[in-house]
Design a protein around this motif. Sequence first.
Motif, mmCIF file in Angstrom:
data_model
loop_
_atom_site.group_PDB
_atom_site.id
_atom_site.type_symbol
_atom_site.label_atom_id
_atom_site.label_comp_id
_atom_site.label_asym_id
_atom_site.label_seq_id
_atom_site.Cartn_x
_atom_site.Cartn_y
_atom_site.Cartn_z
ATOM 1 N N TRP A 1 0.836 -1.203 0.000
ATOM 2 C CA TRP A 1 0.000 0.000 0.000
ATOM 3 C C TRP A 1 0.868 1.250 0.000
ATOM 4 O O TRP A 1 0.576 2.229 -0.678
ATOM 5 N N TRP A 2 1.971 1.214 0.760
ATOM 6 C CA TRP A 2 2.863 2.371 0.777
ATOM 7 C C TRP A 2 3.448 2.630 -0.615
ATOM 8 O O TRP A 2 3.528 3.772 -1.058
ATOM 9 N N ARG A 3 3.833 1.565 -1.313
ATOM 10 C CA ARG A 3 4.373 1.751 -2.661
ATOM 11 C C ARG A 3 3.313 2.350 -3.583
ATOM 12 O O ARG A 3 3.622 3.213 -4.420
ATOM 13 N N GLU A 4 2.069 1.912 -3.429
ATOM 14 C CA GLU A 4 0.989 2.466 -4.235
ATOM 15 C C GLU A 4 0.758 3.938 -3.908
ATOM 16 O O GLU A 4 0.597 4.778 -4.817
ATOM 17 N N LEU A 5 0.771 4.271 -2.616
ATOM 18 C CA LEU A 5 0.597 5.670 -2.204
ATOM 19 C C LEU A 5 1.744 6.537 -2.711
ATOM 20 O O LEU A 5 1.539 7.654 -3.184
ATOM 21 N N GLN A 6 2.954 6.021 -2.605
ATOM 22 C CA GLN A 6 4.124 6.787 -3.027
ATOM 23 C C GLN A 6 4.057 7.080 -4.531
ATOM 24 O O GLN A 6 4.342 8.207 -4.969
ATOM 25 N N THR A 7 3.650 6.095 -5.313
ATOM 26 C CA THR A 7 3.535 6.290 -6.757
ATOM 27 C C THR A 7 2.456 7.317 -7.090
ATOM 28 O O THR A 7 2.635 8.171 -7.977
ATOM 29 N N ALA A 8 1.346 7.253 -6.353
ATOM 30 C CA ALA A 8 0.210 8.121 -6.671
ATOM 31 C C ALA A 8 0.360 9.531 -6.121
ATOM 32 O O ALA A 8 -0.139 10.488 -6.716
ATOM 33 N N LEU A 9 1.068 9.686 -4.985
ATOM 34 C CA LEU A 9 1.015 10.958 -4.262
ATOM 35 C C LEU A 9 2.322 11.730 -4.202
ATOM 36 O O LEU A 9 2.305 12.952 -4.039
ATOM 37 N N ASP A 10 3.446 11.049 -4.286
ATOM 38 C CA ASP A 10 4.735 11.730 -4.083
ATOM 39 C C ASP A 10 5.116 12.508 -5.341
ATOM 40 O O ASP A 10 5.966 12.091 -6.129
ATOM 41 N N TYR B 1 -1.189 14.736 -0.252
ATOM 42 C CA TYR B 1 -2.279 13.805 0.046
ATOM 43 C C TYR B 1 -3.635 14.431 -0.276
ATOM 44 O O TYR B 1 -4.487 13.806 -0.922
ATOM 45 N N ALA B 2 -3.852 15.670 0.167
ATOM 46 C CA ALA B 2 -5.149 16.319 -0.007
ATOM 47 C C ALA B 2 -5.503 16.491 -1.486
ATOM 48 O O ALA B 2 -6.678 16.483 -1.857
ATOM 49 N N ALA B 3 -4.481 16.629 -2.336
ATOM 50 C CA ALA B 3 -4.733 16.896 -3.749
ATOM 51 C C ALA B 3 -5.450 15.754 -4.455
ATOM 52 O O ALA B 3 -6.241 15.976 -5.369
ATOM 53 N N VAL B 4 -5.176 14.508 -4.042
ATOM 54 C CA VAL B 4 -5.793 13.362 -4.734
ATOM 55 C C VAL B 4 -6.416 12.370 -3.766
ATOM 56 O O VAL B 4 -6.650 11.215 -4.115
ATOM 57 N N ALA B 5 -6.706 12.803 -2.539
ATOM 58 C CA ALA B 5 -7.218 11.899 -1.507
ATOM 59 C C ALA B 5 -8.466 11.125 -1.905
ATOM 60 O O ALA B 5 -8.605 9.954 -1.549
ATOM 61 N N PRO B 6 -9.423 11.707 -2.635
ATOM 62 C CA PRO B 6 -10.656 10.960 -2.920
ATOM 63 C C PRO B 6 -10.471 9.704 -3.769
ATOM 64 O O PRO B 6 -11.375 8.886 -3.851
ATOM 65 N N SER C 1 -14.168 2.157 3.758
ATOM 66 C CA SER C 1 -14.942 3.369 4.011
ATOM 67 C C SER C 1 -14.198 4.285 4.970
ATOM 68 O O SER C 1 -14.190 5.512 4.813
ATOM 69 N N PHE C 2 -13.537 3.681 5.951
ATOM 70 C CA PHE C 2 -12.775 4.478 6.913
ATOM 71 C C PHE C 2 -11.506 5.045 6.288
ATOM 72 O O PHE C 2 -11.232 6.245 6.380
ATOM 73 N N MET C 3 -10.716 4.211 5.612
ATOM 74 C CA MET C 3 -9.398 4.611 5.140
ATOM 75 C C MET C 3 -9.437 5.488 3.887
ATOM 76 O O MET C 3 -8.586 6.342 3.710
ATOM 77 N N SER C 4 -10.406 5.296 3.024
ATOM 78 C CA SER C 4 -10.439 6.085 1.801
ATOM 79 C C SER C 4 -11.519 7.155 1.835
ATOM 80 O O SER C 4 -11.354 8.224 1.250
ATOM 81 N N GLY C 5 -12.621 6.864 2.501
ATOM 82 C CA GLY C 5 -13.694 7.838 2.575
ATOM 83 C C GLY C 5 -13.559 8.805 3.735
ATOM 84 O O GLY C 5 -14.312 9.765 3.844
ATOM 85 N N ARG C 6 -12.571 8.534 4.626
ATOM 86 C CA ARG C 6 -12.300 9.399 5.784
ATOM 87 C C ARG C 6 -13.508 9.500 6.721
ATOM 88 O O ARG C 6 -13.699 10.488 7.400
ATOM 89 N N ARG C 7 -14.329 8.445 6.739
ATOM 90 C CA ARG C 7 -15.472 8.440 7.642
ATOM 91 C C ARG C 7 -15.001 8.160 9.062
ATOM 92 O O ARG C 7 -14.128 7.338 9.282
ATOM 93 N N ARG C 8 -15.602 8.821 10.001
ATOM 94 C CA ARG C 8 -15.333 8.495 11.395
ATOM 95 C C ARG C 8 -15.951 7.135 11.702
ATOM 96 O O ARG C 8 -17.010 6.795 11.208
ATOM 97 N N SER C 9 -15.239 6.366 12.513
ATOM 98 C CA SER C 9 -15.677 5.003 12.783
ATOM 99 C C SER C 9 -15.472 4.687 14.248
ATOM 100 O O SER C 9 -14.386 4.914 14.795
#
Length: 471
Positions: free
Chosen positions: A366-375, A387-392, A453-461
């Motif tokens: 997951w970190w490698r995927e995040l790094q590719t998409a966000l860094d 992160y905020a630029a492409v979080a959704p 839903s929690f990790m990508s949608g930022r819903r409180r849980s």
Amino acid sequence: MFGPGAQFHRFFNDPRWALAVVRATVLEAAHPQIGAALADNSSFVVHPWRRLRNTLVSLQRMFGADEDTRQREAARLNRLHTRLSGTDARDRPYDAMDPEVRAWVVATLFESSVTMCRLSGQPLDQVTMERLYAEFQAFLAALGDEAGHLPPTLPEFWQYYDRMVAEELENTEALGIILYRLFEHLPAPPLFAGLPTLWATGRALAGPVIGTVTVASLPEALRRRAGLPEIPGAQTLMQSAYMAARLARALPDGWLQTENVVGLLQLSPGAEGPWAETLTTLRARGKRAGALLRLIRPVPVPAQQDGTAGTESRRSADEFFTEVLDQTGDGYLDWPDLAAMAREICSRLDLDEPEETRLYDAFAAWWRELQTALDSDGDGRVSGEEYAAVAPSLAGPALIRVAEVLFEVTDADGDQFIDAEEYRALFRRGFGRSVGDAEGRCSRSAFVRDFLSFMSGRRRSTPYDPLLSEA
């Protein structure tokens, strides 16, 4: 050397030991390798109460009477330490498996236990001191380290300790964080969530005192080498603190059980167990006390969420980044943050190999995927702005795999459902009304959906906030 008859167990529930553990932690952080490992990998700044509980549980397992439990815990600690290596800001290597580094950690616990008795007016006699030292040597041996990294005799140990303080310790970044940031900005434990005024008032009073007492108790050679301030009256304050902790031993035994105190601090809204009613009463009284304090003297408190909002409540991207993703509190998302999540889950579920490695591997992917998409700037880490630029759009295949592996390691009996007991092992609470099916179980699809839903949608849980964002 182990079990209820050991000297360690006598100290474990001694109120003075709280001061000793803080002091030992500072001495550890002053070691260049340990300080670098803490600064790079530890979540102790953002999640100190979680770190405290896990440390105490580990010590209980290592010093308990059951040999199988001790071997499993030693293997778990070795796997954890194997994953902690790198270089510090001066390009010096650090490795948590270095036997001399591990010996220093044990040395600080032993020396601080001896010092707490001396500073409180009850110095240990020679026989007791030698037995305690033998127990800590046995602890190091139980981890699999060869003899010789701690001196064989007590007189040689004091020479080793003095040399380490005078020649090896320094003013590391982690040392400064503990002394001047952690104590004065200590986040509230779950017990005081939702009581920011009361907590901020108590912290404003106690934080500087704890820092001053800790500095005053350190060896003079370290204070001089690290350039720590000499505050007038600090030695008197330090002596008073240790004497007060000694007098607290007269309280009823049930009040002094370390696991009871830590368990109470870790209680959060919705938790179960014998302390739940006590929590409700304390929170009600705390709110009244906080209201009174605001009337007497307003205390500025940063906005804080208590994690009790419904599942439809959403965070902003900035809030989610700070409260959940940035586990180490350095303002960036990188591998140590996701590794801290994996560590906490492995600790709660008490995973063995290969389940532990599978979970770490899923988080690493997951970190490698995040790094590719966000860094976007290629600096090897992700800022809050990136992160905020492409979080959704972050619910990619790797995050889905994390959810699936988390389900599989939580499903201890492999029946493809998470029952109430398995759910409680991970979340420390029972099913909510909408979690289980008619048979009181949670399916794979429901579990994965809630995690995503929690990790990508930022819903409180209700369950995931305490797991990943509580202090």
